[in-house]
Design a protein around this motif. Structure first.
Motif, PDB file in Angstrom:
ATOM      1  N   GLY A 265       0.965  -1.467   0.038  1.00 61.05           N
ATOM      2  CA  GLY A 265      -0.126   0.063  -0.100  1.00 61.05           C
ATOM      3  C   GLY A 265       0.665   1.161  -0.175  1.00 61.05           C
ATOM      4  N   LYS A 266       1.880   1.179  -0.460  1.00 58.66           N
ATOM      5  CA  LYS A 266       2.593   2.417  -0.783  1.00 58.66           C
ATOM      6  C   LYS A 266       2.761   3.812  -1.776  1.00 58.66           C
ATOM      7  CE  LYS A 266       6.854   4.219   1.096  1.00 58.66           C
ATOM      8  NZ  LYS A 266       7.921   4.235   0.742  1.00 58.66           N
ATOM      9  N   ALA A 267       1.995   4.079  -1.568  1.00 58.91           N
ATOM     10  CA  ALA A 267       1.462   5.467  -2.854  1.00 58.91           C
ATOM     11  C   ALA A 267       2.634   6.021  -2.668  1.00 58.91           C
ATOM     12  CB  ALA A 267       0.718   6.262  -2.394  1.00 58.91           C
ATOM     13  N   GLY A 268       2.888   6.257  -3.974  1.00 61.07           N
ATOM     14  CA  GLY A 268       4.631   6.562  -4.684  1.00 61.07           C
ATOM     15  C   GLY A 268       4.972   6.466  -4.346  1.00 61.07           C
TER      16      GLY A 268
ATOM     17  N   THR B 272       8.345   3.842  -6.481  1.00 58.54           N
ATOM     18  CA  THR B 272       9.099   4.094  -7.651  1.00 58.54           C
ATOM     19  C   THR B 272       9.554   1.903  -7.743  1.00 58.54           C
ATOM     20  OG1 THR B 272       8.737   5.941  -8.159  1.00 58.54           O
ATOM     21  CG2 THR B 272      10.124   4.482 -10.272  1.00 58.54           C
TER      22      THR B 272
ATOM     23  N   SER C 136      -0.250   1.259 -11.287  1.00 54.72           N
ATOM     24  CA  SER C 136      -1.128   3.048 -11.375  1.00 54.72           C
ATOM     25  C   SER C 136      -2.373   2.891 -10.440  1.00 54.72           C
ATOM     26  CB  SER C 136      -1.078   3.088 -12.847  1.00 54.72           C
ATOM     27  OG  SER C 136      -1.857   4.582 -13.153  1.00 54.72           O
ATOM     28  N   GLN C 137      -3.026   1.902 -10.847  1.00 63.59           N
ATOM     29  CA  GLN C 137      -4.248   1.940  -9.880  1.00 63.59           C
ATOM     30  C   GLN C 137      -3.703   2.016  -7.984  1.00 63.59           C
ATOM     31  OE1 GLN C 137      -5.925  -1.853 -11.373  1.00 63.59           O
ATOM     32  NE2 GLN C 137      -6.727  -0.600 -13.353  1.00 63.59           N
ATOM     33  N   ALA C 138      -3.127   0.896  -7.738  1.00 68.32           N
ATOM     34  CA  ALA C 138      -2.060   1.426  -6.817  1.00 68.32           C
ATOM     35  C   ALA C 138      -1.835   2.829  -6.575  1.00 68.32           C
ATOM     36  CB  ALA C 138      -1.345   0.008  -6.318  1.00 68.32           C
ATOM     37  N   GLY C 139      -1.847   3.696  -6.721  1.00 68.05           N
ATOM     38  CA  GLY C 139      -0.641   4.858  -6.684  1.00 68.05           C
ATOM     39  C   GLY C 139       0.366   4.812  -6.731  1.00 68.05           C
ATOM     40  N   MET C 140       1.016   3.723  -7.675  1.00 64.11           N
ATOM     41  CA  MET C 140       2.604   3.844  -7.419  1.00 64.11           C
ATOM     42  C   MET C 140       3.109   3.782  -8.590  1.00 64.11           C
ATOM     43  SD  MET C 140       2.871   0.156  -5.115  1.00 64.11           S
ATOM     44  CE  MET C 140       1.967   0.016  -3.743  1.00 64.11           C
ATOM     45  N   HIS C 141       4.499   3.999  -9.035  1.00 65.07           N
ATOM     46  CA  HIS C 141       4.945   4.235 -10.551  1.00 65.07           C
ATOM     47  C   HIS C 141       5.085   2.968 -10.524  1.00 65.07           C
ATOM     48  CE1 HIS C 141       3.990   7.849  -9.731  1.00 65.07           C
ATOM     49  NE2 HIS C 141       4.808   8.080  -8.454  1.00 65.07           N
TER      50      HIS C 141
ATOM     51  N   THR D  98       8.673   9.626 -14.334  1.00 62.85           N
ATOM     52  CA  THR D  98       9.495   8.286 -13.306  1.00 62.85           C
ATOM     53  C   THR D  98      10.638   8.327 -14.410  1.00 62.85           C
ATOM     54  OG1 THR D  98       7.415   7.235 -13.323  1.00 62.85           O
ATOM     55  CG2 THR D  98       9.400   6.232 -12.890  1.00 62.85           C
TER      56      THR D  98
END
Length: 303
Positions: free
Chosen positions: A88-91, A93, A113-118, A146
């Motif tokens: 759940g680590k938003a941001g 990469t 992307s849907q999880a707020g990650m890159h 990115t």
């Protein structure tokens, strides 16, 4: 300015050198436990820390490398209750440095992307020697933002960085790169077998080809097995070569591209793996092809 915390999963032949260069260049590094403890312990001695799972690692870092065998291993690390997405680590990469199936890469990019990650794909070229020296080549698929974020970290372990464009293009280019390389391996192996059956020695072939326009870096390391029995000159396994050629077949099918030559090349490695020699290295394909023509191993100079 505080440097981002870097995570690394897969500190094997290539990953150890990459991770070593990251920590030696001043980045905080966390690695995931590995069945081979020697590279892990070495990195810890240099200042790295260790995490017990992909989820734990993802929670603790800002940029996370994956450098494993292929798509099934990448997907297992990403998904599941102890996977990267579960952090759940938003941001966060994530950089996939494995040679993976681009079809899966694009699906994973969407999930991140849907999880707020890159997500970026940055597969590798060259050998463990260059990994230790920090001079690998990498081909990167990532959006501009990115890529700008990860470029300083890539520069720790890569001497040549090609940003090709959007996510997936790195893995697609890597498969094209390996198609050409494994094509060389197949061509050299067959040429050597024909030469030997016709009364020419590998040394005579090399005396003509090595100084010519047809020589290249791949040729040089490939021939070290046949000429010198140097098994460490080109440490890329038959099973990995076969895996990459299967991925390329899938890519060609998805693109609607013909691949008659690639199918033949793939089958060389499929056949060698089928008889239980998948752990041998690519230059040893020369022995396998020679045996099909009734020749002894390249180590025997008196056929």
């Amino acid at each position: 300015m505080t440097k981002p915390v870097i995570g690394f999963i897969g500190v094997g032949l290539m990953g150890h050198g990459m991770a070593k260069n990251i920590v030696e260049k001043g980045y905080p590094l966390i690695v995931m436990g590995h069945r081979n403890r020697k590279p892990v312990e070495n990195l810890i001695s240099l200042g790295a820390k260790e995490a017990a799972s992909a989820r734990e690692l993802a929670q603790a870092c800002d940029i996370l490398h994956i450098c494993v065998t292929g798509t099934p291993q990448v997907e297992a690390l990403v998904r599941g209750p102890e996977g990267i997405l579960a952090s759940g680590k938003a941001g966060l990469t994530v950089i996939d440095c494995s040679t993976s199936d681009p079809v899966s890469t694009l699906q994973l990019a969407q999930e991140f992307s849907q999880a707020g990650m890159h997500f970026a794909d940055a597969p590798l070229s060259r050998t463990p020697k260059e990994a230790e020296l920090g001079t690998l080549d990498t081909m990167v698929g990532a959006d501009e933002e990115t890529f700008a974020r990860i470029k300083p970290v890539l520069e720790c372990w890569a001497g040549v960085i090609n940003h090709l464009g959007e996510v997936g293009l790195g893995h697609k280019m890597k498969l094209i790169n390996n198609f050409i390389a494994m094509g060389y391996a197949s061509l050299y192996s067959e040429a050597l077998a024909i030469a030997r059956k016709s009364g020419l020695s590998p040394e005579q072939v090399n005396a003509v080809i090595a100084p010519s326009r047809m020589a290249n870096g791949f040729y040089e390391t490939f021939m070290k097995w046949t000429l010198e029995q140097d098994e460490n000159a080109h440490k890329f396994s038959i099973s990995n070569a076969h895996k990459d050629m299967r991925y390329l077949s899938s890519m060609a099918n998805a693109a609607g591209a013909l691949n008659p030559m690639q199918a033949v090349i793939k089958n060389n490695f499929a056949a060698m793996e089928a008889i239980g020699e998948g752990d041998r290295y690519v230059p040893m394909l020369a022995d396998f092809v020679a045996a099909q023509s009734g020749l002894t191993l390249s180590a025997d100079k008196n056929d």
